[in-house]
Design an enzyme around this catalytic site. Sequence first.
Site, mmCIF file in Angstrom:
data_model
loop_
_atom_site.group_PDB
_atom_site.id
_atom_site.type_symbol
_atom_site.label_atom_id
_atom_site.label_comp_id
_atom_site.label_asym_id
_atom_site.label_seq_id
_atom_site.Cartn_x
_atom_site.Cartn_y
_atom_site.Cartn_z
ATOM 1 N N ASP A 377 0.864 -1.179 0.000
ATOM 2 C CA ASP A 377 0.000 0.000 0.000
ATOM 3 C C ASP A 377 0.903 1.232 0.000
ATOM 4 O OD1 ASP A 377 -2.286 1.589 0.255
ATOM 5 O OD2 ASP A 377 -2.295 1.450 2.447
ATOM 6 N N GLU A 380 2.628 4.563 -4.234
ATOM 7 C CA GLU A 380 2.616 5.460 -5.419
ATOM 8 C C GLU A 380 3.966 6.139 -5.620
ATOM 9 O OE1 GLU A 380 0.243 5.369 -3.001
ATOM 10 O OE2 GLU A 380 -1.065 4.120 -4.220
ATOM 11 N N ASP A 455 -9.089 3.278 -2.381
ATOM 12 C CA ASP A 455 -10.093 3.744 -1.426
ATOM 13 C C ASP A 455 -11.392 4.204 -2.073
ATOM 14 O OD1 ASP A 455 -8.153 3.116 0.324
ATOM 15 O OD2 ASP A 455 -7.575 5.174 0.779
#
Length: 751
Positions: A377, A380, A455
């Site tokens: 997670d 990015e 999300d």
Amino acid sequence: MLQRTVEGIVVRSEGKKLELRVITDKIVNIFVTDKEEKRRDTIAIEKKKYDIPDFNVEESKDKVLVLTKDLKVEIDKKTFFITFKDKDGDVINEDYGEGVKLGDSEVRCYKKLREDHFYGFGEKAGYLDKKGEKFEMWNTDEFMTHNQTTKLLYESYPFFIGMNKKHTYGIFLDNSFRSFFNMGEESEEYYYFGAYGGQMNYYFIYGNDIKEVVENYTYLTGRIELPPLWALGNQQSRYSYTPQEKVLEVAKTFREKDIPCDVIYLDIDYMEGYRVFTWNKDTFKNYKEMLKNLKSMGFKVVTIVDPGVKRDYEYFVYREGIENDYFVKDKYGITYVGKVWPGEACFPDFLQDKVRKWWGEKIANFVRDGIDGIWNDMNEPAVFETPTKTMPEDNIHILDGEKISHREAHNVYANYMALATKEGLLKERTNERPFILTRAAFAGIQRYAAMWTGDNRSLYEHLLMMMPMLMNVGLSGQPFAGADVGGFEGDCSEELFIRWIEAAVFTPFLRVHSAIGTKDQEPWSLGKKAEDIARKFIKIRYELLPYIYDLFYEASKKGYPVMRPLVFEYQEDENTHKIYDEFMLGQNLLIAPVYLPSKDRGEVYLPSGIWYDYFMGERYEGGNYYLVEAPIDTIPVFVKEGAIIVKQKPLSYVEEDRIEEKVVEIYRGNRGRYVHYEDDGKTFDYKKGVYNLFEIEFEYFDGEIDIKFDKVHFGYEDGAKKYRFVLKNFDEVKKVKINGEEVEEYEIVVK
Ligand code: MIG
């Protein structure tokens, strides 16, 4: 000016150079530059030796023509204006205006707009068809509610498919910088794509249809390896299950309530102060015992691992990283520090081999206690308290010994992290298929990890959005994809949960997940009705596991998506071209979810042919729209005539029991054909031939069904022993033959 090379040609004109490489008869690489530089592949391209086919080069005064078996590529020697034609000379795609434009800080390519539809682009909000839209690719942790106009999400796939009545092709821009696409939003005459930096290096990918374009695209960017079977099971997550007693209680409740589940996830709170590769000393005091207990209940455990390493000299991971110079640097060459969950943190430069090796060792050690998979997670990478949500673009990474900016590294950071993780898992368990779930990604990610869409929220809009998003991800080469079931942010209502799980059991990756502070989202936490309906549908998924696994097998061979838009199967039917609220699971099942509240009917379009209601058996003529009944405990699902579907009994988890018998459902039709694959579902032994491959065919004529069951390959002894045939929707059967012999019991024993 014109030079022939082993792979293609090089043309030079006015200080510019164009390199054309023939990869296959249908794939051509174009690289245009005005610098003295070599073409660079990103990590998206699978490293392998291509079998370059024969091609011809013809030169005239102004033009050069490269001819493969299927393509004629015409290039203006002066302007580099390119036209791609099919073998009959029909234009498939051609440059527009000045064609390729090389600027100081961007590269761009204009194309004439002759497409009716565009698909692909990976994880994007909005509808299935992207014609008339514009967007960019820059991996972004977008915490505002995703909506139709959200342009940037976590993953970047600079790939699209263009299609009109005559032709289908794909273009992959192999450039990891922030890229942009304007697909007819600016003009009806042209479209363009490009990037803010890097090279104009793209692949033109031709195909007879979308299927072949995806197959050819994944020939370049690689295909998924068979996942462990448990990763196709039901998975339960929440931010966060803590303490360890809670984890065990959730796991136990699945068993008590007889709701199948294979995997439980541990989100960031299992760690000590969000330090990766640690366990919280209070809440997970006896984590080893917890892991053992979970294992004994048949649960696999997947733990979250973020890239940010807490800046703390007492902490071994940070110390090792600093001592060995493993972290990303700022533009001055000083280790970059950014804030994420653990507070100030540093970010491993996964682009470096030595860093990946180190991270892999950390992963290997960490999973030894009984962790089965890793969840990446914030990769990015996301950074808090910065306007850009990420690290400065002039930060420095090192790739192949050369310094590159974060501008170039950003979009591929997650792929390198996933690669490090995969290598770590393989190091520890050399004969076990690794499982990694990732939020951020670049094209080619299917070689390392499954993805989820980040999300989302507990909104009907997001149940709907899941469909086109996952379908376009599938068309972009990543077949293993899913969305948080029930929605991540916000409280999920019982009805929304029901509608969501009914649809999600037919998507490739099935996981319920919800945010901290939201209402509990286990199947039983929303009410008795949700519990019962969830049980029913999760069992339906477990029954279908052989069929779903076959689709992953197909994806590993051809790159086809597991969850696909109707247009993938029915391209010739124009009605399918824009359908975004129905999808297909493989080529046999069509799912039309109810995604609005208080509805007990759904509208569905069925492509041409005969269809059967999967649950009720009712017959429908395709090529029509229907309003179908869909009370809360059902979802409209249809099976195609002639379909063959292999099923097994629903287990509580995939390794609960051996499968002795499989059921082969044959749906009425004149004929049908199906390939069924079987192996141990967890090791690489299949690479040594330890698998079974069956070809099942049938013909139906004049009340007689002739079934052929052919063992194409038989190398796995522990497969199902018996295949039982169930004939669906045939009203009159006078005779059944299996492999030429008339039978009374529709069964076959496999030895
Ligand atoms: O800033 O680890 O998308 O699935 O539960 C939030 C906590 C960080 C974002 C992920 C979500 C996960 C959450 N993470």
